[in-house]
Design a protein around this motif. Structure first.
Motif, PDB file in Angstrom:
ATOM      1  N   LEU A 104     -24.102 -39.856 -17.573  1.00 39.45           N
ATOM      2  CA  LEU A 104     -25.432 -39.480 -18.035  1.00 39.45           C
ATOM      3  C   LEU A 104     -26.410 -39.321 -16.875  1.00 39.45           C
ATOM      4  O   LEU A 104     -26.222 -39.905 -15.808  1.00 39.45           O
ATOM      5  N   GLY A 105     -27.469 -38.550 -17.124  1.00 47.67           N
ATOM      6  CA  GLY A 105     -28.553 -38.442 -16.160  1.00 47.67           C
ATOM      7  C   GLY A 105     -28.069 -38.090 -14.764  1.00 47.67           C
ATOM      8  O   GLY A 105     -27.464 -37.048 -14.536  1.00 47.67           O
ATOM      9  N   GLY A 106     -28.325 -38.999 -13.819  1.00 42.89           N
ATOM     10  CA  GLY A 106     -27.943 -38.760 -12.433  1.00 42.89           C
ATOM     11  C   GLY A 106     -26.453 -38.577 -12.249  1.00 42.89           C
ATOM     12  O   GLY A 106     -26.014 -37.804 -11.378  1.00 42.89           O
ATOM     13  N   GLY A 107     -25.637 -39.277 -13.034  1.00 43.48           N
ATOM     14  CA  GLY A 107     -24.188 -39.090 -12.953  1.00 43.48           C
ATOM     15  C   GLY A 107     -23.805 -37.672 -13.324  1.00 43.48           C
ATOM     16  O   GLY A 107     -22.921 -37.063 -12.717  1.00 43.48           O
ATOM     17  N   CYS A 108     -24.489 -37.121 -14.315  1.00 43.32           N
ATOM     18  CA  CYS A 108     -24.282 -35.730 -14.714  1.00 43.32           C
ATOM     19  C   CYS A 108     -24.774 -34.790 -13.612  1.00 43.32           C
ATOM     20  O   CYS A 108     -24.107 -33.799 -13.286  1.00 43.32           O
ATOM     21  N   GLU A 109     -25.924 -35.096 -13.012  1.00 38.56           N
ATOM     22  CA  GLU A 109     -26.489 -34.222 -11.963  1.00 38.56           C
ATOM     23  C   GLU A 109     -25.575 -34.148 -10.750  1.00 38.56           C
ATOM     24  O   GLU A 109     -25.404 -33.084 -10.153  1.00 38.56           O
ATOM     25  N   PHE A 110     -24.949 -35.270 -10.377  1.00 36.25           N
ATOM     26  CA  PHE A 110     -23.989 -35.216  -9.276  1.00 36.25           C
ATOM     27  C   PHE A 110     -22.811 -34.317  -9.649  1.00 36.25           C
ATOM     28  O   PHE A 110     -22.310 -33.553  -8.821  1.00 36.25           O
ATOM     29  N   SER A 111     -22.374 -34.393 -10.898  1.00 37.53           N
ATOM     30  CA  SER A 111     -21.266 -33.549 -11.358  1.00 37.53           C
ATOM     31  C   SER A 111     -21.649 -32.078 -11.317  1.00 37.53           C
ATOM     32  O   SER A 111     -20.835 -31.214 -10.958  1.00 37.53           O
ATOM     33  N   LEU A 112     -22.907 -31.761 -11.689  1.00 38.52           N
ATOM     34  CA  LEU A 112     -23.380 -30.378 -11.683  1.00 38.52           C
ATOM     35  C   LEU A 112     -23.313 -29.753 -10.297  1.00 38.52           C
ATOM     36  O   LEU A 112     -23.177 -28.539 -10.155  1.00 38.52           O
ATOM     37  N   HIS A 113     -23.388 -30.593  -9.257  1.00 35.98           N
ATOM     38  CA  HIS A 113     -23.465 -30.077  -7.894  1.00 35.98           C
ATOM     39  C   HIS A 113     -22.138 -30.175  -7.146  1.00 35.98           C
ATOM     40  O   HIS A 113     -22.063 -29.782  -5.976  1.00 35.98           O
ATOM     41  N   ALA A 114     -21.087 -30.666  -7.789  1.00 33.65           N
ATOM     42  CA  ALA A 114     -19.801 -30.836  -7.115  1.00 33.65           C
ATOM     43  C   ALA A 114     -19.117 -29.494  -6.871  1.00 33.65           C
ATOM     44  O   ALA A 114     -19.332 -28.520  -7.598  1.00 33.65           O
ATOM     45  N   ASP A 115     -18.270 -29.457  -5.845  1.00 35.31           N
ATOM     46  CA  ASP A 115     -17.433 -28.273  -5.629  1.00 35.31           C
ATOM     47  C   ASP A 115     -16.424 -28.140  -6.766  1.00 35.31           C
ATOM     48  O   ASP A 115     -16.046 -27.031  -7.139  1.00 35.31           O
ATOM     49  N   HIS A 116     -16.007 -29.270  -7.299  1.00 31.97           N
ATOM     50  CA  HIS A 116     -15.087 -29.273  -8.439  1.00 31.97           C
ATOM     51  C   HIS A 116     -15.302 -30.570  -9.206  1.00 31.97           C
ATOM     52  O   HIS A 116     -15.563 -31.619  -8.613  1.00 31.97           O
ATOM     53  N   VAL A 117     -15.196 -30.481 -10.524  1.00 35.09           N
ATOM     54  CA  VAL A 117     -15.298 -31.667 -11.377  1.00 35.09           C
ATOM     55  C   VAL A 117     -13.924 -31.911 -11.995  1.00 35.09           C
ATOM     56  O   VAL A 117     -13.410 -31.076 -12.737  1.00 35.09           O
ATOM     57  N   GLN A 118     -13.318 -33.033 -11.629  1.00 34.87           N
ATOM     58  CA  GLN A 118     -12.045 -33.449 -12.232  1.00 34.87           C
ATOM     59  C   GLN A 118     -12.400 -34.556 -13.213  1.00 34.87           C
ATOM     60  O   GLN A 118     -12.667 -35.679 -12.819  1.00 34.87           O
ATOM     61  N   LEU A 119     -12.445 -34.220 -14.491  1.00 36.15           N
ATOM     62  CA  LEU A 119     -12.970 -35.185 -15.447  1.00 36.15           C
ATOM     63  C   LEU A 119     -11.926 -35.631 -16.451  1.00 36.15           C
ATOM     64  O   LEU A 119     -10.955 -34.925 -16.737  1.00 36.15           O
ATOM     65  N   ALA A 129     -18.252 -30.674 -22.821  1.00 39.59           N
ATOM     66  CA  ALA A 129     -19.156 -30.625 -21.667  1.00 39.59           C
ATOM     67  C   ALA A 129     -19.208 -29.208 -21.104  1.00 39.59           C
ATOM     68  O   ALA A 129     -20.253 -28.748 -20.637  1.00 39.59           O
ATOM     69  N   TYR A 130     -18.095 -28.511 -21.167  1.00 38.81           N
ATOM     70  CA  TYR A 130     -18.064 -27.105 -20.729  1.00 38.81           C
ATOM     71  C   TYR A 130     -18.861 -26.241 -21.704  1.00 38.81           C
ATOM     72  O   TYR A 130     -19.644 -25.382 -21.291  1.00 38.81           O
ATOM     73  N   GLU A 131     -18.674 -26.469 -22.997  1.00 37.26           N
ATOM     74  CA  GLU A 131     -19.374 -25.665 -23.996  1.00 37.26           C
ATOM     75  C   GLU A 131     -20.883 -25.848 -23.917  1.00 37.26           C
ATOM     76  O   GLU A 131     -21.641 -24.930 -24.214  1.00 37.26           O
ATOM     77  N   LEU A 132     -21.332 -27.013 -23.488  1.00 37.02           N
ATOM     78  CA  LEU A 132     -22.770 -27.279 -23.366  1.00 37.02           C
ATOM     79  C   LEU A 132     -23.339 -26.787 -22.042  1.00 37.02           C
ATOM     80  O   LEU A 132     -24.554 -26.886 -21.818  1.00 37.02           O
ATOM     81  N   GLY A 133     -22.480 -26.289 -21.169  1.00 37.57           N
ATOM     82  CA  GLY A 133     -22.975 -25.734 -19.912  1.00 37.57           C
ATOM     83  C   GLY A 133     -23.015 -26.698 -18.751  1.00 37.57           C
ATOM     84  O   GLY A 133     -23.505 -26.355 -17.667  1.00 37.57           O
ATOM     85  N   TYR A 134     -22.499 -27.921 -18.931  1.00 37.66           N
ATOM     86  CA  TYR A 134     -22.500 -28.880 -17.824  1.00 37.66           C
ATOM     87  C   TYR A 134     -21.399 -28.576 -16.808  1.00 37.66           C
ATOM     88  O   TYR A 134     -21.476 -29.008 -15.659  1.00 37.66           O
ATOM     89  N   LEU A 135     -20.381 -27.852 -17.237  1.00 37.64           N
ATOM     90  CA  LEU A 135     -19.278 -27.487 -16.359  1.00 37.64           C
ATOM     91  C   LEU A 135     -19.204 -25.972 -16.250  1.00 37.64           C
ATOM     92  O   LEU A 135     -19.582 -25.255 -17.178  1.00 37.64           O
ATOM     93  N   GLN A 136     -18.688 -25.499 -15.125  1.00 38.57           N
ATOM     94  CA  GLN A 136     -18.577 -24.062 -14.890  1.00 38.57           C
ATOM     95  C   GLN A 136     -17.118 -23.636 -14.881  1.00 38.57           C
ATOM     96  O   GLN A 136     -16.244 -24.359 -14.391  1.00 38.57           O
ATOM     97  N   LYS A 137     -16.868 -22.475 -15.417  1.00 36.89           N
ATOM     98  CA  LYS A 137     -15.514 -21.940 -15.466  1.00 36.89           C
ATOM     99  C   LYS A 137     -14.904 -21.902 -14.063  1.00 36.89           C
ATOM    100  O   LYS A 137     -15.570 -21.543 -13.104  1.00 36.89           O
ATOM    101  N   ASP A 138     -13.658 -22.338 -13.987  1.00 40.92           N
ATOM    102  CA  ASP A 138     -12.885 -22.359 -12.739  1.00 40.92           C
ATOM    103  C   ASP A 138     -13.365 -23.415 -11.754  1.00 40.92           C
ATOM    104  O   ASP A 138     -12.854 -23.492 -10.629  1.00 40.92           O
ATOM    105  N   LYS A 139     -14.333 -24.245 -12.159  1.00 42.94           N
ATOM    106  CA  LYS A 139     -14.796 -25.311 -11.262  1.00 42.94           C
ATOM    107  C   LYS A 139     -14.619 -26.693 -11.883  1.00 42.94           C
ATOM    108  O   LYS A 139     -15.260 -27.651 -11.470  1.00 42.94           O
ATOM    109  N   PHE A 140     -13.756 -26.779 -12.888  1.00 43.29           N
ATOM    110  CA  PHE A 140     -13.451 -28.084 -13.457  1.00 43.29           C
ATOM    111  C   PHE A 140     -12.009 -28.109 -13.935  1.00 43.29           C
ATOM    112  O   PHE A 140     -11.409 -27.087 -14.251  1.00 43.29           O
ATOM    113  N   SER A 141     -11.441 -29.309 -13.967  1.00 40.82           N
ATOM    114  CA  SER A 141     -10.113 -29.546 -14.522  1.00 40.82           C
ATOM    115  C   SER A 141     -10.187 -30.841 -15.322  1.00 40.82           C
ATOM    116  O   SER A 141     -11.026 -31.708 -15.042  1.00 40.82           O
TER     117      SER A 141
END
Length: 801
Positions: free
Chosen positions: A591-606, A668-680
């Motif tokens: 949540l919050g800042g944890g989400c913001e760090f994820s938004l800025h990652a080169d890749h999100v492995q969640l 999380a992808y459907e809500l726009g927190y993740l970007q296509k090809d930048k998460f697994s």
């Protein structure tokens, strides 16, 4: 072995069958869900003039069951979109279709004769070599295979999922003497990697492992209640989170699962385990018999050990059952000196030592129940399992215990517990004393970063199978920590990859975490090739330390707060614009800042179970660590053909404004927190850090290049502000939001639109970050925002004047 699972047929659509079908759909598998056709019409069908051979009627049972499952909360699916993977049908018409399926799972009623009839029908159509398994919770697996062909027997075994299949991580694999070893190996691996399960190999004994030990533990407690004069409230307080058990503890769990389910398993164990030393414990206490007669079975009958009622004022009240009088009464607050002593102790194993020495009811219950449990599980080897670690795995994954029985025993001290057991009339199996006599004082130990278990036949320690594919920070932290402060540890994962681990309360983000992340990036840029931000905590991060923000705002330390928010923003930006790849590995609350760090990652492995969201609106501010900026940037990237598309901005605005939190990694992808090809997505939480490390290596070896900060973000300016302000005023006029909510909405819109620019303009990330920080600071000083933050800190207490 070379085998893939693309299509699964699930036979039986009851509570378990429909949810197992949903979980296979979650991972992208095509599912055929079948059940019996009705034998008679419903009143609604009669009124419509339908006949029994009408397809709507024939599939009524299966379709109703699936619809019911999908409506449950929490949901069995990661996203409603996965439901298109499930096709339904009935045994009469559609059983021939199983010939095209890779795995057939039987989940019909727990009746051996019925199961055998289903298998007889399956064998008519099943393709040789196809997996065929049963989800039975207790019927001997070998009995179900009797009379079947050699090929059927070779590919048949038990696969016992726990309810609900999406959330409970245990999958028990129970082979028969005829099951091919390679089939067992395949299922153990598939369940782990693709279904996200802790797969446990079980012997074909009554109730297998988890229910055998779990129901013993519950039945022992039910009998101890009378012996120790305990109340329902006391038992649940003493056997809940403080003990490393689920919040629902004992009696609440029984209500949720259903008292009848527990009774059924207990009676089955009483009938089928006559040689069990705890045989008499599986008899029902008189008060449980009375509850069964009264049909007080828990949530399904609206009352069990607890009952929800309404007061005269119309308020909901939860009553607790008095086990002596069998009358419901208001819950009593539980006081315990032992519990008070455990509160400041974060380390669960250290808390167990406090429980073991407790002088009150909590300590007495702990000793009685734990010493009995230790005796019981030591006696179950090799009956239910050849290895002790399987029992621990089963109880953690199936019953939500943080420590399995042997891990709990280690925490108390093996030798110390044996001495205590003798005083309470319990005796450990002979192999435990032999282990101690040989100079081995624990069931587990860590050597060279590898966790090992005591292997009874060889009287030696062996590495836990499969864990070489996991990264477990507990095992490597001591020898691999390169730097740490009060909030983080920087750990060398090997192969040129560092890891930043948070260890604040709820992994909240304050100055120590910010400092640690920047230190890790410094180290990685100098001497390593990648960075993972991940941890083994219960949650990735509950967000920023709101207490720190509150204190700065109350004291009107605006320069300090401005500096703190700027550092937060700069850290998010550094995660994106460092010279090495940064992979963020979120799980559970993000949540919050944890989400913001994820938004800025080169890749999100969640993790598949990640609940991600920008929730700052709920405390009266906007995302201030780069989250608002990032959503404006992503809205800009969705504009088509240089045309400003207002819907893109609207969707991003509402996601923040409604503090939407995903119910899964996929959502999380459907809500726009993740970007296509930048998460697994890692299905198995235990594999998350290893998968994140592998992704960091992949990015580095692909020739990672430091990105360039964006200066081409299209914002609407006044054109967008008019829409935002009109919408906020409309919601306020309709009494849907408060005046303060209207103000936050306008501030959020101001930032996302780039301020009051006269026309759509391209701006830089830093321009938006400055607007974001200014808006955050102005809102943080608002009294209403301070009240909201204070209410979170004090759990509802009002802000003093």
């Amino acid at each position: 072995m070379k085998r893939s699972i693309n299509k699964v047929a699930v036979l039986g659509s009851g509570i378990m069958g429909s949810r197992i079908a949903c979980h296979f759909a979650n991972i992208g598998v095509e599912v055929l869900l079948l059940d019996i056709a009705p034998k008679e019409l419903s009143p609604e069908e009669q009124a419509k003039g339908l006949a029994l051979d009408n397809l709507v009627v024939k599939n009524r049972i299966v379709n109703t069951a699936l619809q019911t499952a999908v409506k449950t909360n929490p949901s069995p699916v990661y996203s409603k979109k996965v439901l298109n993977k499930i096709k339904t049908g009935n045994f009469d018409d559609d059983m021939p279709k199983i010939a095209a399926f890779d795995w057939v799972i039987e989940v019909v009623v727990e009746n051996l004769d019925i199961k055998k009839k289903v298998f007889e029908q399956v064998e008519q159509f099943r393709k040789p070599g196809t997996l065929i398994t049963s989800n039975t919770s207790g019927i001997p697996i070998h009995l179900m295979a009797e009379g079947r062909s050699e090929d059927f027997k070779a590919y048949f075994c038990g696969t016992h999922f726990f309810n609900p299949p999406r959330y409970l991580k245990l999958l028990e694999i129970i082979p028969t003497p005829h099951t091919k070893p390679e089939i067992v190996d395949f299922l153990m691996h598939y369940g782990d990697k693709f279904l996200g399960k802790t797969t446990v190999l079980c012997n074909d004994t009554p109730a297998f492992i988890a229910n055998r030990v779990g129901v013993y533990s519950i039945m022992a407690l039910l009998h101890l209640v009378e012996k120790l004069d305990l109340t329902v409230e006391e038992v649940d307080k003493f056997t809940g989170p403080a003990l490393g058990r689920p919040k629902s503890a004992t009696f609440r769990t029984s209500d949720v699962v259903g008292l009848d389910t527990m009774i059924k398993v207990a009676k089955g164990l009483y009938d089928n385990c006559p040689e069990d030393k705890a045989h008499e414990l599986f008899k029902l206490p008189e008060y449980v018999k009375k509850m069964e007669e009264n049909k007080w079975l828990g949530d399904k009958t609206k009352q069990g050990f607890y009952k929800k009622t309404k007061t005269a004022e119309g308020k909901t009240e939860i009553l607790a059952l008095d086990l002596k009088t069998l009358e419901y009464k208001p819950q009593q607050k539980v006081k315990s000196a032992t519990l008070e002593m455990t509160k400041p102790v974060e380390n669960l194993r250290e808390r167990m030592k406090i429980f073991a020495k407790g002088k009150d009811k909590a300590g007495e219950l702990f000793r009685h129940s734990s010493f009995g449990l230790f005796e019981y599980v030591s006696d179950r080897i090799p009956e239910i399992s050849d290895e002790l670690y399987r029992i621990d795995d089963a109880m953690r994954a199936g019953f939500g215990w943080e420590l399995g029985p042997f891990e709990l025993w280690d925490a108390v001290g093996v030798k110390e517990a044996i001495e205590g057991m003798e005083q309470y009339g319990n005796k450990a199996a002979a192999w435990v004393q032999e282990m101690l006599d040989a100079g081995n004082d624990a069931f587990y130990k860590v050597e060279g970063g590898v966790k090992k278990y005591y292997d009874i036949p060889t009287k030696s320690y062996k590495a836990l199978p499969g864990t070489d594919e996991f990264i477990i920070l507990d095992n490597i932290r001591e020898n691999k920590t390169l730097w740490k402060n009060s909030g983080v540890s920087i750990i060398d994962l090997g192969d040129g990859i560092l890891n930043v681990e948070f260890h604040t309360k709820m992994n909240t983000i304050g100055g120590d975490v910010i400092s640690g992340i920047n230190k890790a990036i410094d180290m990685a840029e100098k001497d390593y090739r990648g960075l993972v931000i991940g941890n083994d905590g219960a949650n990735f991060s509950a967000g920023a330390n709101v207490g720190m923000i509150f204190m700065m705002a109350v004291e009107q330390e605006w320069d300090e707060l401005n500096m703190a928010i700027r550092m937060f923003q700069n850290t998010s930006m550094r995660i994106r614009y460092s010279s090495i790849p940064v992979v963020v590995a979120p799980h559970n609350l993000t949540l919050g800042g944890g989400c913001e760090f994820s938004l800025h990652a080169d890749h999100v492995q969640l993790s598949a179970e990640t609940y991600m969201g920008l929730v700052e609106f709920g405390v009266g501010v906007i995302p201030g660590g780069g989250g608002t900026k990032e959503f404006a940037l992503r809205a800009s990237d969705e504009y088509k053909d240089d045309q400003i598309v207002q819907n893109a901005l609207k969707e991003r605005f509402l996601t923040i404004g409604m503090a939407k939190v995903s119910t899964s990694g996929y959502e999380a992808y459907e809500l726009g927190y993740l970007q296509k090809d930048k998460f697994s997505i890692s299905m198995n939480r235990n594999r998350l850090l290893a998968d994140a490390k592998a992704k960091a290596i992949e990015l580095a070896e692909a020739g990672y290049t430091k990105p360039v900060q964006r200066t081409d973000i299209k914002v609407l300016g006044k054109q967008g502000l008019g829409i935002v302000y009109a919408g906020a005023n409309s919601m306020y006029a309709g009494h849907f939001i408060s005046e303060h909510d209207k103000k936050i909405s306008e501030k959020l819109g101001y930032v996302m639109c780039g301020g009051d620019l006269s026309s759509p303009t391209e701006v830089s990330e830093q321009y938006l970050l400055d607007l974001e920080r200014e808006a955050f600071l102005s809102l943080a000083g608002e009294r209403k925002s301070l009240e909201r933050i204070q209410s979170i800190i004090t759990k509802g207490k009002p802000l003093r004047n």
